[in-house]
Scaffold this motif. Structure first.
Motif, short mmCIF file in Angstrom:
data_model
loop_
_atom_site.label_atom_id
_atom_site.label_comp_id
_atom_site.label_asym_id
_atom_site.label_seq_id
_atom_site.Cartn_x
_atom_site.Cartn_y
_atom_site.Cartn_z
N THR A 1 17.00 32.01 7.20
CA THR A 1 16.45 32.47 8.47
C THR A 1 16.30 31.38 9.55
N SER B 1 16.03 30.91 12.49
CA SER B 1 14.81 30.75 13.73
C SER B 1 13.62 30.49 13.02
N SER B 2 13.52 30.19 11.80
CA SER B 2 12.08 30.12 11.15
C SER B 2 11.88 28.60 10.90
N SER C 1 11.23 25.06 15.41
CA SER C 1 12.10 26.56 15.12
C SER C 1 12.27 27.23 16.54
N ALA C 2 11.20 27.08 17.41
CA ALA C 2 11.16 27.89 18.60
C ALA C 2 11.90 27.13 19.83
N GLY C 3 12.51 25.91 19.63
CA GLY C 3 13.13 25.26 20.45
C GLY C 3 12.41 24.21 21.30
N ARG D 1 19.04 24.28 20.51
CA ARG D 1 19.46 25.31 19.40
C ARG D 1 19.56 26.62 20.18
N ASP D 2 20.33 27.23 19.49
CA ASP D 2 20.53 29.06 19.90
C ASP D 2 20.36 29.72 18.67
N ASN D 3 19.19 30.28 18.69
CA ASN D 3 18.68 31.23 17.40
C ASN D 3 19.62 32.35 17.13
N ALA D 4 20.15 32.70 18.36
CA ALA D 4 21.03 34.10 18.25
C ALA D 4 22.54 33.71 17.52
N ASN E 1 22.67 30.74 15.38
CA ASN E 1 22.36 29.97 14.40
C ASN E 1 23.04 28.66 14.40
#
Length: 116
Positions: free
Chosen positions: A28, A30-31, A53-55, A72-75, A77
């Motif tokens: 995961t 984004s975690s 994790s949140a940027g 980072r772009d969590n969408a 990955n």
């Protein structure tokens, strides 16, 4: 399983720029905090930059502060390393890293060469 795949390395002249990408899968994204390391010939691997994790917040090695930016772009990955004002001493293999459940995972690395 956890996979990290770096891309974007290459040959650039001093003062130039490169953008590295690390595509992550198997966890995961984004975690977890993400990190970029580098290893120059004959030297130990060193931490270059890290991002939560949140940027944010982010932190950097003193040698790259003001020149490199981790994001980072969590969408997607994906974690990035924007490298500006590159110097000859930035030459190294750059690795993406994540610590998942107390285990370290590494990508295969991408070569960055700075030379005129």
């Amino acid at each position: 399983q956890v996979q990290l795949v770096e891309s974007g390395g290459g040959l650039v002249q001093p003062g130039g720029s490169l953008r590295l990408s690390c595509a992550a899968s198997g966890f995961t994204f984004s975690s977890y905090a993400m990190r970029w390391y580098r290893q120059a010939p004959g030297k130990e691997r060193e931490l270059v930059a890290a991002i939560t994790s949140a940027g944010g917040p982010t932190n950097y090695a003193d040698s790259v502060k003001g020149r490199f930016t981790i994001s980072r772009d969590n969408a997607k990955n994906t974690v990035y390393l924007q490298m500006n004002s590159l110097k000859v001493e930035d030459r190294a293999v750059y690795y993406c890293n994540v610590n998942v459940l107390l285990r370290q995972y590494w990508g295969q690395g991408t070569q960055v060469t700075v030379s005129s």
